[in-house]
Write an enzyme that holds these catalytic residues in place. Structure first.
Site, short mmCIF file in Angstrom:
data_model
loop_
_atom_site.label_atom_id
_atom_site.label_comp_id
_atom_site.label_asym_id
_atom_site.label_seq_id
_atom_site.Cartn_x
_atom_site.Cartn_y
_atom_site.Cartn_z
N ILE A 162 22.24 -7.12 35.70
CA ILE A 162 22.27 -6.97 37.16
C ILE A 162 21.00 -7.57 37.78
CG2 ILE A 162 22.32 -5.29 39.06
CD1 ILE A 162 23.97 -3.45 37.17
N THR A 239 19.56 0.61 43.33
CA THR A 239 21.00 0.68 43.00
C THR A 239 21.15 1.07 41.53
OG1 THR A 239 21.02 -1.67 42.46
CG2 THR A 239 21.74 -1.07 44.69
N ARG A 241 19.43 4.18 39.19
CA ARG A 241 19.65 5.61 39.03
C ARG A 241 18.66 6.34 39.95
NH1 ARG A 241 23.89 4.51 37.41
NH2 ARG A 241 24.88 5.00 35.41
N ASP A 265 21.40 3.37 46.92
CA ASP A 265 22.81 3.59 46.53
C ASP A 265 22.90 4.79 45.59
OD1 ASP A 265 25.62 2.82 46.49
OD2 ASP A 265 25.26 2.30 44.38
N GLU A 270 22.19 13.38 43.34
CA GLU A 270 23.47 12.92 43.90
C GLU A 270 24.68 13.68 43.35
OE1 GLU A 270 23.36 8.75 42.59
OE2 GLU A 270 25.14 9.17 41.40
N HIS A 302 26.60 5.74 45.80
CA HIS A 302 26.87 5.17 44.47
C HIS A 302 28.12 4.29 44.51
CE1 HIS A 302 25.62 5.93 40.08
NE2 HIS A 302 26.28 4.78 40.13
P1 NAI Z 1 21.01 -4.09 31.28
O1 NAI Z 1 20.95 -3.26 30.04
O2 NAI Z 1 21.68 -5.43 31.23
O3 NAI Z 1 19.54 -4.31 31.86
C1 NAI Z 1 18.59 -3.30 31.93
C2 NAI Z 1 17.21 -3.97 31.80
O4 NAI Z 1 16.22 -2.94 31.97
C3 NAI Z 1 16.99 -4.60 30.44
O5 NAI Z 1 16.51 -5.93 30.58
C4 NAI Z 1 15.93 -3.70 29.79
O6 NAI Z 1 15.04 -4.41 28.92
C5 NAI Z 1 15.21 -3.19 31.02
N1 NAI Z 1 14.43 -1.99 30.75
C6 NAI Z 1 14.66 -1.01 29.84
N2 NAI Z 1 13.68 -0.09 29.90
C7 NAI Z 1 12.81 -0.51 30.84
C8 NAI Z 1 11.59 0.00 31.35
N3 NAI Z 1 11.06 1.13 30.87
N4 NAI Z 1 10.96 -0.69 32.33
C9 NAI Z 1 11.49 -1.85 32.81
N5 NAI Z 1 12.63 -2.39 32.36
C10 NAI Z 1 13.29 -1.73 31.39
O7 NAI Z 1 21.68 -3.14 32.37
P2 NAI Z 1 22.41 -3.59 33.72
O8 NAI Z 1 23.86 -3.79 33.48
O9 NAI Z 1 21.63 -4.68 34.36
O10 NAI Z 1 22.28 -2.24 34.58
C11 NAI Z 1 21.03 -1.76 35.06
C12 NAI Z 1 21.20 -0.36 35.59
O11 NAI Z 1 22.02 -0.40 36.76
C13 NAI Z 1 21.96 0.60 34.65
O12 NAI Z 1 21.07 1.21 33.74
C14 NAI Z 1 22.56 1.60 35.59
O13 NAI Z 1 21.68 2.70 35.70
C15 NAI Z 1 22.62 0.87 36.93
N6 NAI Z 1 23.99 0.67 37.41
C16 NAI Z 1 24.31 1.13 38.68
C17 NAI Z 1 25.56 0.95 39.20
C18 NAI Z 1 25.93 1.40 40.59
O14 NAI Z 1 27.12 1.43 40.95
N7 NAI Z 1 24.96 1.75 41.44
C19 NAI Z 1 26.62 0.33 38.39
C20 NAI Z 1 26.17 -0.17 37.11
C21 NAI Z 1 24.90 0.03 36.64
#
Ligand code: NAI
Length: 354
Positions: A162, A239, A241, A265, A270, A302
């Site tokens: 994302i 967007t 958590r 979001d 929530e 959300h």
């Molecule tokens: P992803 O796994 O592709 O990317 C997450 C990134 O965060 C990775 O590059 C990882 O290395 C990095 N990361 C891990 N620990 C970290 C830290 N301590 N400090 C900085 N970076 C760190 O996940 P994706 O698909 O990009 O999703 C990201 C987040 O978006 C999810 O964890 C979820 O909480 C949230 N999300 C929200 C949605 C919504 O509807 N609002 C829908 C889908 C996901």
């Protein structure tokens, strides 16, 4: 195979029911599947609804703790199928050796990244206020002044699927990108994204967007101390958590004008309010009520994931996960406690689960 859905809304039911016939054509040997949809969340008091099911399908606010794992296992449930990417709501350690857990690692990073930009544009260009004004034939522009995004610096925390999409969108606006990630993406770095320390990102960003998972490390990443290091008037977008941000400290930052705007979001409490209609009721959460009352705060409940494409992908991947579990005993999207809660678990770990 009986699959019981918790916290299921009309759009979940519609997308699973419309995806199933198409998916079945591609998987003619898949077992018969029967779906039962419940609007209620999965908890100790509702777990009985899962009796007779091998699979429970849950969403972000179904909290599955050790006690609930024991109850589900006792009823014959074997698989928890998350309809989302994040899994902070499930005690993966407690599941190990008892229940398999699968998730949908990516359904539409575009949906979430585009929503983050939609929130930012709405907030800074005051679209929400203009919409209400013109519906009342008020064509005054007073109080609607925004700022150009071109030339501004945006800090992106978490540059996974994302975060990378959001970076691409911001590039289209001519913004300078700073990034922080525990595991920087070399391809993005080669493309000119400047990876910096969190302290530098706080200090240099005009806008900060969060796209990292919620972990012990990232819990309350935004707090009084980090807010104090940010530029005065910084715009925050979350967007990811809710608990990445300490809501009380955010409120103080807004009241002191240190934070120029917040686009949310997600919200740390929530689960008590989001996805429900409380219009006409008194919302008991004072912090949320005060945040919503601020003129420079936008809250959506959300909804960043909520596009037709994302819902279809969630349904398809969930059915793939269930089929894979049924035929192989595990799924490539399994969450394995043994190897650091990653889905890329060598099969041997998952075999130890049963
Ligand atoms: P992803 O796994 O592709 O990317 C997450 C990134 O965060 C990775 O590059 C990882 O290395 C990095 N990361 C891990 N620990 C970290 C830290 N301590 N400090 C900085 N970076 C760190 O996940 P994706 O698909 O990009 O999703 C990201 C987040 O978006 C999810 O964890 C979820 O909480 C949230 N999300 C929200 C949605 C919504 O509807 N609002 C829908 C889908 C996901």
């Amino acid at each position: 195979m009986k699959i019981v859905f918790f916290d299921a809304k009309d759009y979940d039911q519609a997308s699973f029911e419309s995806t199933l016939p198409r998916w079945r054509e591609a998987h003619p040997d898949a077992p018969e599947m029967s779906f039962l949809f419940y609007d209620t969340r999965l908890s100790l008091s509702t777990a009985e609804l899962a009796r007779g099911a091998q699979v429970v399908c849950v969403f972000v606010n179904d909290l599955i703790d050790r006690e609930l794992v024991g109850v589900l296992e006792g009823m014959g449930v074997r698989l928890i199928a998350l309809r989302c990417a994040g899994y902070n709501n499930v005690d993966i350690e407690a599941c190990y050796g008892h229940l398999h857990v699968v998730r949908v690692p990516a359904y539409s990073p575009y949906a979430v990244a585009e929503h983050a930009m939609a929130l930012l544009m709405t907030s800074i260009r005051r679209i929400h206020k203009a919409y209400i004004r013109t519906r009342d034939f008020n064509f005054s522009l007073s109080g609607l002044t925004g700022f150009d995004f071109h030339g501004k610096t945006v800090g992106v925390v978490g540059t996974g699927k994302i975060g990378a999409c959001f970076i691409n969108i911001c590039r289209g606006f001519g913004m300078h990108i700073l990034a922080f990630d525990k595991f920087p993406n070399p391809q993005l770095a080669a493309e000119g994204v400047e990876y910096v320390s969190l302290e530098t990102l706080w200090a240099r960003s005009d806008i900060i967007s969060f796209h990292c998972p919620l972990t012990d490390e990232t819990h309350h990443l935004v707090n009084a101390a980090s807010i104090a290091q940010m530029k005065k008037g910084v715009v925050l977008i979350n967007t990811s958590r809710g608990a990445l941000i300490d809501s009380e400290d955010l409120l103080e930052g807004i009241k002191s004008r240190q934070i120029g705007a917040a686009c949310l979001d997600v919200y740390e409490e929530e689960s008590n309010v989001f996805f429900h209609d409380f219009s006409g009721h008194i919302v008991a959460d004072d912090t949320l009520a005060r945040l919503i009352s601020m003129p420079n705060v936008i809250v959506t409940s959300h909804q960043a994931f909520l596009t037709q494409e994302a819902l279809a992908n969630i349904a398809e991947t969930t059915l793939d996960n269930i089929l894979s579990f049924h035929t192989l005993g595990y799924s490539p999207n399994e969450l394995c406690y043994k190897c650091g809660k990653l889905e890329t678990c060598p099969r041997s770990h998952q075999e130890k689960c049963f």
